[in-house]
Design a protein around this motif. Structure first.
Motif, mmCIF file in Angstrom:
data_model
loop_
_atom_site.group_PDB
_atom_site.id
_atom_site.type_symbol
_atom_site.label_atom_id
_atom_site.label_comp_id
_atom_site.label_asym_id
_atom_site.label_seq_id
_atom_site.Cartn_x
_atom_site.Cartn_y
_atom_site.Cartn_z
ATOM 1 N N GLU A 52 14.149 -10.501 -39.150
ATOM 2 C CA GLU A 52 12.733 -9.992 -39.076
ATOM 3 C C GLU A 52 12.218 -10.785 -37.787
ATOM 4 O OE1 GLU A 52 10.874 -7.436 -39.779
ATOM 5 O OE2 GLU A 52 12.756 -7.009 -40.957
ATOM 6 N N GLN A 53 12.070 -10.261 -36.529
ATOM 7 C CA GLN A 53 11.603 -10.843 -35.378
ATOM 8 C C GLN A 53 11.085 -9.747 -34.618
ATOM 9 O OE1 GLN A 53 14.963 -12.907 -33.485
ATOM 10 N NE2 GLN A 53 15.606 -11.282 -32.419
ATOM 11 N N ALA A 54 9.822 -9.879 -34.396
ATOM 12 C CA ALA A 54 9.185 -9.147 -33.516
ATOM 13 C C ALA A 54 9.824 -9.096 -31.922
ATOM 14 C CB ALA A 54 7.556 -9.301 -33.262
ATOM 15 N N HIS A 55 9.836 -7.948 -31.395
ATOM 16 C CA HIS A 55 10.442 -7.767 -30.119
ATOM 17 C C HIS A 55 9.280 -8.246 -29.135
ATOM 18 C CE1 HIS A 55 14.337 -6.071 -30.586
ATOM 19 N NE2 HIS A 55 13.884 -5.274 -31.530
ATOM 20 N N ASP A 56 9.743 -9.027 -27.939
ATOM 21 C CA ASP A 56 8.634 -9.282 -27.027
ATOM 22 C C ASP A 56 9.033 -8.812 -25.811
ATOM 23 O OD1 ASP A 56 6.752 -10.316 -25.396
ATOM 24 O OD2 ASP A 56 6.730 -12.615 -26.632
ATOM 25 N N TYR A 57 8.753 -7.638 -25.625
ATOM 26 C CA TYR A 57 9.591 -6.829 -24.040
ATOM 27 C C TYR A 57 8.737 -7.420 -22.660
ATOM 28 C CZ TYR A 57 11.753 -3.880 -27.469
ATOM 29 O OH TYR A 57 12.488 -3.402 -28.579
ATOM 30 N N ARG A 58 7.694 -8.207 -22.881
ATOM 31 C CA ARG A 58 6.920 -8.466 -21.753
ATOM 32 C C ARG A 58 7.073 -7.513 -20.499
ATOM 33 N NH1 ARG A 58 11.077 -12.538 -21.186
ATOM 34 N NH2 ARG A 58 12.157 -11.201 -22.568
ATOM 35 N N TYR A 59 6.417 -6.433 -20.814
ATOM 36 C CA TYR A 59 6.184 -5.454 -19.779
ATOM 37 C C TYR A 59 5.435 -5.921 -18.346
ATOM 38 C CZ TYR A 59 7.675 -1.548 -22.873
ATOM 39 O OH TYR A 59 8.272 -0.608 -23.831
ATOM 40 N N PHE A 60 5.809 -5.539 -17.467
ATOM 41 C CA PHE A 60 5.239 -5.686 -16.217
ATOM 42 C C PHE A 60 5.647 -4.771 -15.155
ATOM 43 C CE2 PHE A 60 8.734 -8.736 -15.738
ATOM 44 C CZ PHE A 60 9.036 -8.545 -14.124
ATOM 45 N N PRO A 61 4.583 -4.447 -14.191
ATOM 46 C CA PRO A 61 5.101 -3.419 -13.165
ATOM 47 C C PRO A 61 6.145 -3.698 -12.215
ATOM 48 C CG PRO A 61 2.560 -3.954 -13.193
ATOM 49 C CD PRO A 61 3.273 -4.888 -14.110
ATOM 50 N N ASP A 62 7.175 -2.973 -12.140
ATOM 51 C CA ASP A 62 8.541 -3.149 -11.545
ATOM 52 C C ASP A 62 8.138 -3.371 -10.057
ATOM 53 O OD1 ASP A 62 10.757 -3.377 -10.033
ATOM 54 O OD2 ASP A 62 11.819 -2.329 -11.623
ATOM 55 N N PRO A 63 8.081 -4.431 -9.583
ATOM 56 C CA PRO A 63 7.857 -4.963 -7.907
ATOM 57 C C PRO A 63 8.730 -4.281 -7.159
ATOM 58 C CG PRO A 63 8.693 -6.844 -8.994
ATOM 59 C CD PRO A 63 8.697 -5.872 -10.094
ATOM 60 N N ASP A 64 9.980 -3.543 -7.695
ATOM 61 C CA ASP A 64 10.809 -3.099 -6.780
ATOM 62 C C ASP A 64 10.457 -1.686 -6.465
ATOM 63 O OD1 ASP A 64 12.328 -5.244 -6.612
ATOM 64 O OD2 ASP A 64 13.845 -4.678 -7.873
ATOM 65 N N LEU A 65 9.631 -0.961 -7.281
ATOM 66 C CA LEU A 65 9.095 0.409 -7.213
ATOM 67 C C LEU A 65 7.671 0.635 -6.812
ATOM 68 C CD1 LEU A 65 11.360 1.403 -9.971
ATOM 69 C CD2 LEU A 65 11.805 2.133 -7.948
ATOM 70 N N VAL A 66 7.327 1.237 -6.002
ATOM 71 C CA VAL A 66 6.094 1.684 -5.480
ATOM 72 C C VAL A 66 5.549 2.758 -6.474
ATOM 73 C CG1 VAL A 66 6.067 0.562 -3.465
ATOM 74 C CG2 VAL A 66 6.254 3.061 -3.458
ATOM 75 N N PRO A 67 4.142 2.866 -6.619
ATOM 76 C CA PRO A 67 3.682 3.943 -7.627
ATOM 77 C C PRO A 67 3.701 5.254 -7.177
ATOM 78 C CG PRO A 67 1.919 1.972 -7.299
ATOM 79 C CD PRO A 67 3.063 1.829 -6.324
ATOM 80 N N PRO A 108 0.717 -1.247 0.030
ATOM 81 C CA PRO A 108 -0.067 -0.069 0.057
ATOM 82 C C PRO A 108 0.802 1.198 -0.112
ATOM 83 C CG PRO A 108 0.113 -1.146 2.294
ATOM 84 C CD PRO A 108 0.844 -1.943 1.215
ATOM 85 N N LEU A 109 2.132 1.301 -0.285
ATOM 86 C CA LEU A 109 2.854 2.181 -0.201
ATOM 87 C C LEU A 109 2.767 3.208 -1.391
ATOM 88 C CD1 LEU A 109 6.215 0.803 1.258
ATOM 89 C CD2 LEU A 109 4.873 2.317 2.650
ATOM 90 N N ARG A 110 3.243 4.352 -1.543
ATOM 91 C CA ARG A 110 3.250 5.533 -2.402
ATOM 92 C C ARG A 110 4.382 6.230 -2.404
ATOM 93 N NH1 ARG A 110 0.296 1.886 -4.150
ATOM 94 N NH2 ARG A 110 -1.833 1.883 -4.755
ATOM 95 N N ASN A 111 4.738 6.904 -3.607
ATOM 96 C CA ASN A 111 5.803 7.894 -3.523
ATOM 97 C C ASN A 111 6.962 7.717 -2.756
ATOM 98 O OD1 ASN A 111 3.866 9.165 -5.054
ATOM 99 N ND2 ASN A 111 2.912 10.211 -3.543
ATOM 100 N N VAL A 112 7.477 6.657 -3.038
ATOM 101 C CA VAL A 112 9.087 6.431 -2.066
ATOM 102 C C VAL A 112 9.915 6.937 -3.035
ATOM 103 C CG1 VAL A 112 10.528 4.613 -1.168
ATOM 104 C CG2 VAL A 112 8.078 4.334 -0.986
ATOM 105 N N ALA A 113 10.776 7.905 -2.738
ATOM 106 C CA ALA A 113 11.819 8.490 -3.794
ATOM 107 C C ALA A 113 12.989 9.285 -2.692
ATOM 108 C CB ALA A 113 11.371 9.776 -4.512
ATOM 109 N N GLY A 114 13.967 9.058 -3.510
ATOM 110 C CA GLY A 114 15.300 9.682 -2.812
ATOM 111 C C GLY A 114 15.403 10.952 -3.217
#
Lengths: 94, 483
Positions: B265-280, A56-62
């Motif tokens: 000729e190969q389509a890139h497949d970047y498999r984007y997903f939210p980075d679990p190491d960074l919060v929104p 549930p965290l938001r806005n963690v920055a340095g």
């Protein structure tokens, strides 16, 4: 259905080397995993916002202030091959 | 021959000039010894965790506001997965479906009037490292100093209809971004990079033609030339009955042509997903409004204000507002008491020439705005003539001395003593007897020779208006001429 081609494709994306026997073996494995997870598709999630993060965290920055970096020799310490302070890697062929 | 319409969209990458990298606090600095600004995070070591650089996020949002974008209230970082030796984590932290800034536009002034070009999105990501391909004994050398430095990606709508429009878009975009001082915006040095998407379609057709991506352009002119070549190539191919292949082509600056990259000729497949190491990241409407209120005055607005407020020409106002530091310098000179017209003239006619000759920028100008204003005051107050002002200007530039100091040192204070000037006038007449003859013969312009002679004798220090007046006086009183 997961085919041998699908397994080969996923293996290539992950840079995992598989032989023909592996492809035959892993195709049904992957199929059974996906069938198990498939159950989730029964839920109606059309009104649910996609989860951006489970915490549930938001806005963690340095603050933009520099901190010491590694010494060059420490940065390169675990590299199999180096040259003049660079990592030395096999030729890149696209 | 059918008429074709060109459709161009541009993708610009800006290196942000933050002090540190996007997700670690290694220095974000160009030109250091290889692999010296690196740490476990930007080396992609297992177990290391990224921490967002709050300044980079602010810069990205400021850029979006400058481009009239809708700034997101909720945004996140995603992983873009691919393998390449300059990308140690085997994924780039980027933004996929929730970028920091959404749709916007910029207004670009063209010869035919103002054109509005749409912005699709602005997002933040990390740069990759640098590969040096001519490694010893084969292979590549990798420098990860650039790995993890903040990169702003600005994607335009496919709104440009000619290479000229693409060029004008880039010039305007660079000017807007320079005003924010968030990037060096130098294409030659790679702090601004541009890829172009271009297609052609028969005029009147609604559907886009097949687009081709062009890379490897290192100047705005190169972008323009690459696009012009590519448009010609595509039209010629279509007219010859060929189909355009969707591909990436590289611009070759020597031949001024684009060449196919001929990759598999190969389509890139970047498999984007939210980075679990960074919060929104979340931002309130009030925070966005505050940021918006703090934006610098836009160059186009400032240009119009300069013309109206300081009574200078639209052209001069354009020159002065081309770069924010120059516009700031101009206004600083005015704050120091100089008139707008004088400041504009001295900056455009003298200062910019000195700066160019010395390969210096206005931010590193040896003449302070206060010194320039002092020079204006010396001329305005008749302490020195305009010519003396021009004479001492290079010395002001080379030494950084105040103009008054130079004037005093060299004894250049203007001579306004009419007795002293009269003596020179009489001597000038004595040395140039032909002048009186010419004047008697009705050739009024001959008096100019006397002015020149007096100025020479005074080493340029005589007040020119006074010299004219005394010559006239002496010619009438002593020589009976009604000059």
């Amino acid at each position: 259905m997961i085919t041998r081609d699908d397994v080969a494709y996923v293996a290539r994306l992950s840079r995992v080397q598989l032989d023909d026997a592996d492809l035959d073996r892993f195709a049904p494995h992957l199929q059974s995993i996906l069938s198990y997870v498939e159950k989730l598709n029964e839920l109606d999630v059309s009104a649910v916002e996609p989860t951006a993060h489970v915490l549930p965290l938001r806005n963690v920055a340095g603050v933009d202030d520099a901190a010491p970096s590694l010494a060059n020799e420490d940065a390169l310490r675990s590299a199999p091959r180096t040259s003049d302070g660079f990592f030395h890697v096999p030729p890149v062929i696209e | 021959m059918a008429a074709f319409e060109t459709v161009i969209g541009l993708e610009v990458h800006l290196q942000l000039n933050t002090r540190t990298k996007m997700f670690c606090r290694c220095r974000n600095h160009f030109g250091d010894a290889p692999n010296t600004n690196v740490c476990p995070v930007c080396l992609g070591m297992p177990g290391s965790l990224p921490v967002i650089n709050e300044t980079a996020v602010r810069y990205a949002r400021q850029a979006g506001l400058m481009l009239n974008c809708a700034v997101a209230q909720f945004s996140k970082f995603d992983r873009k997965n691919y393998f390449y030796p300059d990308l140690p984590k085997a994924y780039q932290i980027s933004q996929y479906d929730l970028p920091l800034c959404g749709k916007g536009h910029i207004d670009v002034e063209m010869d035919g009037g103002t054109r509005r070009f749409g912005i699709t999105r602005v997002h933040l990501e990390e740069d990759a490292g640098k590969l040096v391909h001519d490694g010893h004994g084969g292979g590549s050398l990798v420098d990860l100093n650039r790995s993890g430095t903040p990169l702003l990606e600005i994607v335009s709508e496919p709104d440009m209809r000619s290479p000229d429009e693409a060029h004008a878009y880039l010039v305007t975009l660079k000017q807007l971004m320079s005003y924010l001082d968030i990037s060096d915006c130098n294409m030659e040095e790679g702090s601004l990079r541009c890829d172009a998407n271009v297609s052609v379609r028969p005029a009147g057709q609604a559907a886009f033609g097949t687009k081709v991506e062009i890379k490897n352009m290192n100047s705005f002119k190169a972008v323009q030339k690459a696009l012009a070549y590519e448009v010609r190539r595509q039209i010629a191919a279509i007219e010859a009955g060929q189909t355009i292949v969707q591909e990436t082509r590289l611009f070759d600056a020597n031949s001024e042509k684009t060449v196919s990259m001929r990759t598999k000729e190969q389509a890139h497949d970047y498999r984007y997903f939210p980075d679990p190491d960074l919060v929104p990241m979340t931002f309130t409407a009030a925070e966005i409004e505050t940021l918006k209120a703090q934006l610098p005055e836009r160059p186009a607005v400032r240009r119009e204000r300069f013309a109206a407020q300081y009574g200078i020409s639209a052209y001069d106002a354009g020159v002065l507002t081309a770069e924010k530091p120059l516009a700031d310098y101009f206004e600083a000179a005015i704050s120091a008491g100089m008139s707008g017209k004088a400041a504009a003239n001295w900056i455009i006619n003298n200062l910019m020439a000195e700066l160019n000759a010395a390969h210096r920028s206005i931010t590193d100008c040896p003449i302070t705005p206060a010194h320039l204003a002092e020079l204006g005051a010396l001329i305005e107050g008749n302490v020195i003539s305009g010519n003396i002002g021009k004479q001492i200007f290079p010395e002001m530039f080379n030494t950084g001395k105040a103009p008054e100091e130079i004037v005093n040192e060299k004894g250049l204070v203007q001579i306004t003593d009419s007795a002293e000037i009269d003596a020179w006038v009489n001597e000038a007449i004595a040395r140039n007897p032909d002048v009186i003859e010419s004047l008697k013969a009705g050739k009024g312009k001959a008096a100019g020779k006397l002015v020149g002679a007096v100025m020479q004798m005074s080493k340029g220090k005589a007040n020119p208006a006074l010299v004219n007046e005394r010559i006239r006086h002496i010619l009438i009183e002593t020589h009976g001429l009604d000059a």
